[in-house]
Design a protein around this motif. Structure first.
Motif, PDB file in Angstrom:
ATOM      1  N   THR A  47      67.635 -21.333  39.881  1.00  0.00           N
ATOM      2  CA  THR A  47      68.473 -20.200  39.450  1.00  0.00           C
ATOM      3  C   THR A  47      69.951 -20.540  39.564  1.00  0.00           C
ATOM      4  O   THR A  47      70.748 -20.260  38.654  1.00  0.00           O
ATOM      5  CB  THR A  47      68.153 -18.949  40.286  1.00  0.00           C
ATOM      6  N   THR A  56      72.427 -13.733  36.694  1.00  0.00           N
ATOM      7  CA  THR A  56      71.674 -14.800  37.324  1.00  0.00           C
ATOM      8  C   THR A  56      72.113 -15.020  38.765  1.00  0.00           C
ATOM      9  O   THR A  56      71.317 -15.393  39.608  1.00  0.00           O
ATOM     10  CB  THR A  56      71.802 -16.106  36.534  1.00  0.00           C
ATOM     11  N   GLU A  59      70.404 -12.528  40.704  1.00  0.00           N
ATOM     12  CA  GLU A  59      69.006 -12.942  40.870  1.00  0.00           C
ATOM     13  C   GLU A  59      68.883 -13.989  41.982  1.00  0.00           C
ATOM     14  O   GLU A  59      67.967 -13.928  42.811  1.00  0.00           O
ATOM     15  CB  GLU A  59      68.456 -13.513  39.554  1.00  0.00           C
TER      16      GLU A  59
END
Length: 579
Positions: A47, A56, A59
């Motif tokens: 990631t 992202t 995340e």
């Protein structure tokens, strides 16, 4: 081998269900928690590497939080596992000792005196029950983890790495198996010599033996013998350890080369396949973890094999034939027990000749008899057979009370005994007497009556006084101990009274009083006295003279004197000696 897992699982589960379930769950959870940590680490790296927007990064942050939670759960899981195992360790130790003690109490007396059974019991005591259970669980977890990691390698087309690791596992198994097998052979071989080591050590430190050892300056000799046996054992073990360590060194060199080869192959495969950094880091961690797990699994498995060998000894001891004591209440009879012996012979295990041969005798209810003879003539052995503690080799022995037959295993229930080797219980005076009939532990009236019968009335007001300077109590002489042993026999009102050299440690005056008590206070019931002091035999109904395991003469004192045989010679010899 699975028998040991089933046995320990049932044992611990029956004793502490909650802790066993907790231990089982925490042990199994280590696999998914580890794999979860591995996969989350890969996802975090992937990631971060592929981040192009705020989303992202969020995340990645969320994955990091999950990773921290998993790591924390892993730590908490380890703590909970340790907590549950602490209790199970104590349970395992308690159960092992309890089972061995219970089994020992049920074995025939001849078995307990047999060196092979003694050695087997010592080997059984070496089994750590919880460690055996723990080794099983660790092996299951390690096997599952290794299998999962190998599947990951195969999934990412690293079959060659998997093959090398599997070859390394087989190598470690083969090496460790030989090392463990050799060690256990040595320990089994040395079980008898270890008993001798313990015996010599106790001789040098116990207060009952140390005074004579110091007086005769036996200590240097005994220490030398102890040292020689210890060194011999140590050299045998050391030789196997050195041999095993040399194998381990060669094995570790090979494993190190394999480890390096796997990393190189992994780099090459990752470069060709174009896998991301996350995959490479994960596979690198898988390989490094496998090379940590492999020796651990191999060691755990080898330890398990060693423990299962000990488990066989443990179960072997628990499966030795028992000689259960009869539990039914025996009938009462004013005159006591009748004993009929026909053509009885007896031989100790591993002995070449019979200790008793062709014994024929009848002891009638209420009769007082004496067994006399020189040391080694078989008197004490015959007494143990009369009590049902030893089983005869040939012939028959029948017991009956009031015309009702009783079994051999019940005979001892109908007897009260003062053995030559009486128990010296380093506990309060009350307990020393009450072990004759423990239900009277708090019955001071009965305890004091037993003391008075044994000419030990000076302890009447001191029933709760501790015996043994080792525990801050009073120090007793041999005669004082023996009077307590006689007291506990008087507490136990049974159909048969046996005195096996009961007055050996008493002074002449006390000895005479004790014998008079034996004659006068046996309640007109069947009584047997084993003695070297032939003047004591004059007051009994019949005397049996034993020589070399056979009855050579029998009759009353006057009848035997008229025979001018063995008894007369012994009696005249003692009379001249003692005046």
């Amino acid at each position: 081998m699975l028998e040991s897992l089933t046995y320990t699982s049932k044992l611990f589960y029956s004793e502490n269900k909650k802790n066993v379930i907790l231990y089982f769950i925490t042990t199994i959870l280590t696999v998914p928690l580890f794999l979860g940590e591995l996969i989350l680490t890969k996802r975090v790296i992937d990631t971060i590497q592929n981040s192009t927007s705020t989303f992202t990064y969020k995340e990645a942050l969320l994955l990091m939080i999950f990773l921290v939670v998993v790591i924390y759960m892993n730590t908490m899981n380890a703590s909970m596992k340790a907590l549950s195992s602490t209790s199970l360790i104590e349970i395992g130790l308690y159960k092992k000792e309890k089972l061995i003690l219970e089994k020992s109490s049920k074995l025939p007396l001849t078995y307990l005196e047999w060196p092979k059974i003694k050695a087997l019991r010592e080997r059984a005591k070496r089994l750590p029950l919880f460690e055996l259970f723990e080794q099983w669980m660790n092996c299951i977890v390690d096997f599952t983890t290794i299998g999962s990691l190998l599947i990951i390698l195969i999934y990412y087309k690293c079959s060659l790495v998997s093959f090398i690791i599997f070859a390394g596992l087989l190598l470690q198994f083969s090496t460790n198996k030989k090392i463990v097998k050799n060690k256990e052979k040595i320990y089994q071989k040395q079980s008898s010599s270890r008993l001798i080591l313990d015996y010599l050590f106790n001789l040098l430190v116990q207060r009952e033996t140390i005074q004579e050892i110091r007086t005769y300056n036996m200590s240097p000799y005994l220490k030398k013998k102890w040292k020689e046996i210890f060194k011999t054992n140590f050299k045998e073990i050391q030789k196997k350890i050195i041999s095993g360590e040399l194998r381990n060194i060669l094995q570790n060199i090979v494993i190190t080369i394999m480890n390096g080869s796997c990393v190189i192959i992994l780099v090459i495969i990752s470069a060709k396949s174009g896998n991301g950094a996350g995959v490479f880091v994960m596979l690198l961690k898988v390989v490094s973890q496998l090379f940590i797990l492999l020796p651990r699994f191999s060691t755990n498995y080898s330890s398990l094999k060693s423990s299962t060998i000990r488990f066989k000894d443990f179960i072997g001891f628990l499966n030795v034939q028992e000689d259960m004591r009869g539990q039914r209440a025996l009938p009462e009879c004013d005159k006591g027990m009748k004993i009929v012996i026909n053509d009885l012979s007896f031989k100790y295990k591993d002995s070449e000749k019979n200790t008793l041969k062709g014994i024929n005798m009848v002891i009638n209810p209420g009769e007082k008899i004496a067994l006399v003879g020189e040391n080694g003539s078989g008197k004490s052995t015959l007494v143990k057979i009369i009590l049902g503690l030893y089983k005869q080799k040939d012939g028959n022995i029948d017991w009956s009370i009031g015309g009702e037959s009783i079994k051999a295993k019940e005979a001892v229930n109908g007897a009260r005994v003062v053995f030559q080797d009486y128990t010296r219980l380093l506990r309060p005076i009350r307990e020393n007497i009450a072990i004759g009939d423990i239900k009277h532990l708090n019955n001071d009236k009965k305890l004091n009556r037993a003391l008075n019968k044994a000419e030990s009335n000076e302890y009447v007001d001191y029933l709760d006084e501790q015996i043994g300077p080792e525990f801050g109590g009073r120090d007793f002489s041999g005669g004082q101990w023996q009077r307590l042993a006689i007291s506990r026999a008087y507490l136990n009102e049974k159909q048969l009274t046996i005195f096996d050299e009961p007055t050996a440690s008493l002074d002449p005056k006390a000895e005479l009083k004790a014998f008079e008590a034996f004659v006068n206070l046996s309640d007109n019931k069947t009584s047997v006295i084993v003695t070297h002091r032939l003047y004591m035999a004059r007051s009994v109904d019949r005397i049996f003279v034993l020589e070399d395991g056979q009855i050579v003469e029998s009759g009353s004192h006057s009848e035997l004197m008229r025979l001018h045989g063995k008894y007369e010679k012994m009696y005249i010899s003692q009379s001249e000696l003692h005046g």
